[in-house]
Scaffold this motif. Structure first.
Motif, PDB file in Angstrom:
ATOM      1  N   ARG A  50      55.850 -20.961  50.724  1.00  0.00           N
ATOM      2  CA  ARG A  50      56.968 -21.209  51.630  1.00  0.00           C
ATOM      3  C   ARG A  50      58.150 -20.299  51.327  1.00  0.00           C
ATOM      4  O   ARG A  50      59.016 -20.108  52.151  1.00  0.00           O
ATOM      5  CB  ARG A  50      57.426 -22.657  51.508  1.00  0.00           C
ATOM      6  CG  ARG A  50      56.752 -23.603  52.463  1.00  0.00           C
ATOM      7  CD  ARG A  50      57.246 -23.295  53.885  1.00  0.00           C
ATOM      8  NE  ARG A  50      56.631 -24.113  54.859  1.00  0.00           N
ATOM      9  CZ  ARG A  50      57.232 -25.102  55.493  1.00  0.00           C
ATOM     10  NH1 ARG A  50      58.457 -25.431  55.210  1.00  0.00           N
ATOM     11  NH2 ARG A  50      56.582 -25.771  56.399  1.00  0.00           N
ATOM     12  N   TRP A  51      58.246 -19.771  50.111  1.00  0.00           N
ATOM     13  CA  TRP A  51      59.389 -18.941  49.738  1.00  0.00           C
ATOM     14  C   TRP A  51      59.239 -17.514  50.246  1.00  0.00           C
ATOM     15  O   TRP A  51      60.156 -16.947  50.804  1.00  0.00           O
ATOM     16  CB  TRP A  51      59.582 -18.931  48.239  1.00  0.00           C
ATOM     17  CG  TRP A  51      60.096 -20.217  47.665  1.00  0.00           C
ATOM     18  CD1 TRP A  51      60.355 -21.381  48.342  1.00  0.00           C
ATOM     19  CD2 TRP A  51      60.393 -20.472  46.308  1.00  0.00           C
ATOM     20  NE1 TRP A  51      60.800 -22.335  47.479  1.00  0.00           N
ATOM     21  CE2 TRP A  51      60.831 -21.816  46.216  1.00  0.00           C
ATOM     22  CE3 TRP A  51      60.318 -19.722  45.156  1.00  0.00           C
ATOM     23  CZ2 TRP A  51      61.206 -22.393  45.018  1.00  0.00           C
ATOM     24  CZ3 TRP A  51      60.690 -20.305  43.959  1.00  0.00           C
ATOM     25  CH2 TRP A  51      61.134 -21.621  43.901  1.00  0.00           C
ATOM     26  N   CYS A  52      58.059 -16.898  50.013  1.00  0.00           N
ATOM     27  CA  CYS A  52      57.908 -15.476  50.368  1.00  0.00           C
ATOM     28  C   CYS A  52      56.867 -15.238  51.452  1.00  0.00           C
ATOM     29  O   CYS A  52      56.594 -14.100  51.801  1.00  0.00           O
ATOM     30  CB  CYS A  52      57.593 -14.644  49.125  1.00  0.00           C
ATOM     31  SG  CYS A  52      55.950 -14.934  48.438  1.00  0.00           S
ATOM     32  N   ASP A  53      56.237 -16.324  51.972  1.00  0.00           N
ATOM     33  CA  ASP A  53      55.270 -16.251  53.065  1.00  0.00           C
ATOM     34  C   ASP A  53      53.963 -15.561  52.678  1.00  0.00           C
ATOM     35  O   ASP A  53      53.197 -15.149  53.528  1.00  0.00           O
ATOM     36  CB  ASP A  53      55.902 -15.567  54.286  1.00  0.00           C
ATOM     37  CG  ASP A  53      55.330 -16.074  55.581  1.00  0.00           C
ATOM     38  OD1 ASP A  53      54.972 -17.260  55.655  1.00  0.00           O
ATOM     39  OD2 ASP A  53      55.223 -15.278  56.530  1.00  0.00           O
ATOM     40  N   ILE A 108      48.260 -16.683  45.647  1.00  0.00           N
ATOM     41  CA  ILE A 108      48.349 -17.993  45.021  1.00  0.00           C
ATOM     42  C   ILE A 108      47.286 -18.092  43.926  1.00  0.00           C
ATOM     43  O   ILE A 108      46.130 -17.756  44.135  1.00  0.00           O
ATOM     44  CB  ILE A 108      48.146 -19.120  46.046  1.00  0.00           C
ATOM     45  CG1 ILE A 108      49.067 -18.950  47.254  1.00  0.00           C
ATOM     46  CG2 ILE A 108      48.321 -20.484  45.401  1.00  0.00           C
ATOM     47  CD1 ILE A 108      50.539 -18.898  46.946  1.00  0.00           C
ATOM     48  N   GLU A 109      47.717 -18.558  42.739  1.00  0.00           N
ATOM     49  CA  GLU A 109      46.796 -18.715  41.617  1.00  0.00           C
ATOM     50  C   GLU A 109      46.968 -20.102  41.010  1.00  0.00           C
ATOM     51  O   GLU A 109      47.947 -20.790  41.284  1.00  0.00           O
ATOM     52  CB  GLU A 109      47.068 -17.658  40.545  1.00  0.00           C
ATOM     53  CG  GLU A 109      48.415 -17.820  39.874  1.00  0.00           C
ATOM     54  CD  GLU A 109      48.678 -16.808  38.783  1.00  0.00           C
ATOM     55  OE1 GLU A 109      47.762 -16.029  38.458  1.00  0.00           O
ATOM     56  OE2 GLU A 109      49.796 -16.801  38.253  1.00  0.00           O
ATOM     57  N   LEU A 110      46.001 -20.502  40.195  1.00  0.00           N
ATOM     58  CA  LEU A 110      46.100 -21.736  39.435  1.00  0.00           C
ATOM     59  C   LEU A 110      46.631 -21.396  38.047  1.00  0.00           C
ATOM     60  O   LEU A 110      46.144 -20.459  37.405  1.00  0.00           O
ATOM     61  CB  LEU A 110      44.743 -22.414  39.295  1.00  0.00           C
ATOM     62  CG  LEU A 110      44.229 -23.211  40.478  1.00  0.00           C
ATOM     63  CD1 LEU A 110      42.859 -23.796  40.163  1.00  0.00           C
ATOM     64  CD2 LEU A 110      45.176 -24.318  40.872  1.00  0.00           C
ATOM     65  N   THR A 145      56.537 -24.921  43.777  1.00  0.00           N
ATOM     66  CA  THR A 145      56.791 -26.218  44.394  1.00  0.00           C
ATOM     67  C   THR A 145      56.616 -26.318  45.901  1.00  0.00           C
ATOM     68  O   THR A 145      56.501 -27.431  46.420  1.00  0.00           O
ATOM     69  CB  THR A 145      58.230 -26.674  44.076  1.00  0.00           C
ATOM     70  OG1 THR A 145      59.144 -25.699  44.592  1.00  0.00           O
ATOM     71  CG2 THR A 145      58.432 -26.832  42.579  1.00  0.00           C
ATOM     72  N   ARG A 146      56.619 -25.225  46.651  1.00  0.00           N
ATOM     73  CA  ARG A 146      56.586 -25.326  48.110  1.00  0.00           C
ATOM     74  C   ARG A 146      55.481 -24.467  48.699  1.00  0.00           C
ATOM     75  O   ARG A 146      55.524 -23.237  48.609  1.00  0.00           O
ATOM     76  CB  ARG A 146      57.923 -24.886  48.724  1.00  0.00           C
ATOM     77  CG  ARG A 146      59.133 -25.638  48.226  1.00  0.00           C
ATOM     78  CD  ARG A 146      59.161 -27.037  48.847  1.00  0.00           C
ATOM     79  NE  ARG A 146      60.417 -27.716  48.598  1.00  0.00           N
ATOM     80  CZ  ARG A 146      60.639 -28.543  47.584  1.00  0.00           C
ATOM     81  NH1 ARG A 146      59.698 -28.764  46.713  1.00  0.00           N
ATOM     82  NH2 ARG A 146      61.794 -29.144  47.454  1.00  0.00           N
ATOM     83  N   PHE A 147      54.482 -25.132  49.310  1.00  0.00           N
ATOM     84  CA  PHE A 147      53.342 -24.419  49.892  1.00  0.00           C
ATOM     85  C   PHE A 147      52.930 -25.080  51.201  1.00  0.00           C
ATOM     86  O   PHE A 147      53.059 -26.289  51.364  1.00  0.00           O
ATOM     87  CB  PHE A 147      52.146 -24.438  48.932  1.00  0.00           C
ATOM     88  CG  PHE A 147      52.420 -23.811  47.597  1.00  0.00           C
ATOM     89  CD1 PHE A 147      52.321 -22.446  47.435  1.00  0.00           C
ATOM     90  CD2 PHE A 147      52.791 -24.585  46.514  1.00  0.00           C
ATOM     91  CE1 PHE A 147      52.578 -21.855  46.207  1.00  0.00           C
ATOM     92  CE2 PHE A 147      53.048 -24.003  45.287  1.00  0.00           C
ATOM     93  CZ  PHE A 147      52.951 -22.643  45.130  1.00  0.00           C
TER      94      PHE A 147
END
Length: 79
Positions: free
Chosen positions: A61-64, A69-71, A21-23
Protein backbone atom coordinates in the motif's frame (compact mmCIF):
# COMPACT_ATOMS: atom_id res chain seq x y z
CA UNK A 1 2.54 -16.75 -9.10
CA UNK A 2 1.19 -17.53 -5.62
CA UNK A 3 2.51 -15.77 -2.55
CA UNK A 4 3.25 -17.69 0.65
CA UNK A 5 0.97 -16.88 3.56
CA UNK A 6 2.51 -15.54 6.79
CA UNK A 7 2.70 -17.91 9.76
CA UNK A 8 3.04 -17.44 13.50
CA UNK A 9 6.82 -17.10 12.94
CA UNK A 10 6.83 -14.98 9.75
CA UNK A 11 5.26 -11.85 8.26
CA UNK A 12 5.26 -9.97 4.97
CA UNK A 13 7.74 -7.20 4.20
CA UNK A 14 8.08 -5.07 1.08
CA UNK A 15 11.70 -5.28 -0.07
CA UNK A 16 11.36 -1.99 -1.95
CA UNK A 17 10.19 0.35 0.84
CA UNK A 18 10.31 -1.77 4.03
CA UNK A 19 6.54 -1.71 4.72
CA UNK A 20 5.46 -4.32 7.28
CA UNK A 21 1.85 -3.30 7.95
CA UNK A 22 -0.25 -2.32 4.90
CA UNK A 23 -0.96 -4.65 1.98
CA UNK A 24 -3.74 -5.34 -0.52
CA UNK A 25 -4.23 -9.10 -0.76
CA UNK A 26 -5.92 -10.79 -3.72
CA UNK A 27 -7.00 -14.30 -2.78
CA UNK A 28 -9.12 -17.03 -4.31
CA UNK A 29 -10.97 -19.44 -2.10
CA UNK A 30 -13.43 -22.26 -2.33
CA UNK A 31 -15.85 -22.43 0.58
CA UNK A 32 -18.96 -24.25 1.70
CA UNK A 33 -21.36 -22.05 3.65
CA UNK A 34 -24.43 -22.81 5.71
CA UNK A 35 -26.77 -19.91 4.96
CA UNK A 36 -29.80 -19.21 7.13
CA UNK A 37 -32.59 -17.19 5.52
CA UNK A 38 -35.02 -15.53 7.90
CA UNK A 39 -38.71 -15.22 7.06
CA UNK A 40 -38.10 -11.83 5.42
CA UNK A 41 -35.54 -13.44 3.10
CA UNK A 42 -32.43 -11.86 4.65
CA UNK A 43 -29.45 -14.20 4.51
CA UNK A 44 -26.93 -14.81 7.28
CA UNK A 45 -23.92 -17.14 7.00
CA UNK A 46 -23.89 -19.28 10.15
CA UNK A 47 -21.10 -21.71 9.27
CA UNK A 48 -18.24 -21.53 6.79
CA UNK A 49 -15.82 -24.28 5.82
CA UNK A 50 -12.82 -23.17 3.71
CA UNK A 51 -11.94 -26.01 1.34
CA UNK A 52 -9.00 -24.26 -0.35
CA UNK A 53 -7.43 -20.83 -0.39
CA UNK A 54 -4.70 -19.35 -2.58
CA UNK A 55 -3.10 -15.94 -2.25
CA UNK A 56 -2.68 -14.72 -5.82
CA UNK A 57 -0.94 -11.41 -5.18
CA UNK A 58 0.11 -9.06 -2.40
CA UNK A 59 0.52 -5.36 -3.22
CA UNK A 60 2.29 -2.89 -0.95
CA UNK A 61 0.00 0.00 0.00
CA UNK A 62 2.95 2.36 0.53
CA UNK A 63 4.85 2.04 -2.77
CA UNK A 64 2.33 0.07 -4.91
CA UNK A 65 4.86 -2.70 -5.55
CA UNK A 66 3.53 -6.19 -6.35
CA UNK A 67 6.59 -8.32 -7.00
CA UNK A 68 8.69 -7.14 -4.05
CA UNK A 69 6.94 -8.88 -1.13
CA UNK A 70 8.91 -11.38 0.96
CA UNK A 71 8.43 -13.37 4.15
CA UNK A 72 10.62 -12.33 7.11
CA UNK A 73 10.84 -13.57 10.67
CA UNK A 74 8.59 -11.95 13.26
CA UNK A 75 10.39 -10.31 16.18
CA UNK A 76 10.78 -12.78 19.02
CA UNK A 77 9.65 -15.74 16.91
CA UNK A 78 11.03 -19.11 17.94
CA UNK A 79 12.62 -20.50 14.78
Amino acid sequence: MTVPQPTAETRWRCTLCGNLTRFDVKRSSQVVEYVHLDLAGDARVEEQDVLSETIESVRCRWCDSVDQIELVDRPGAQV
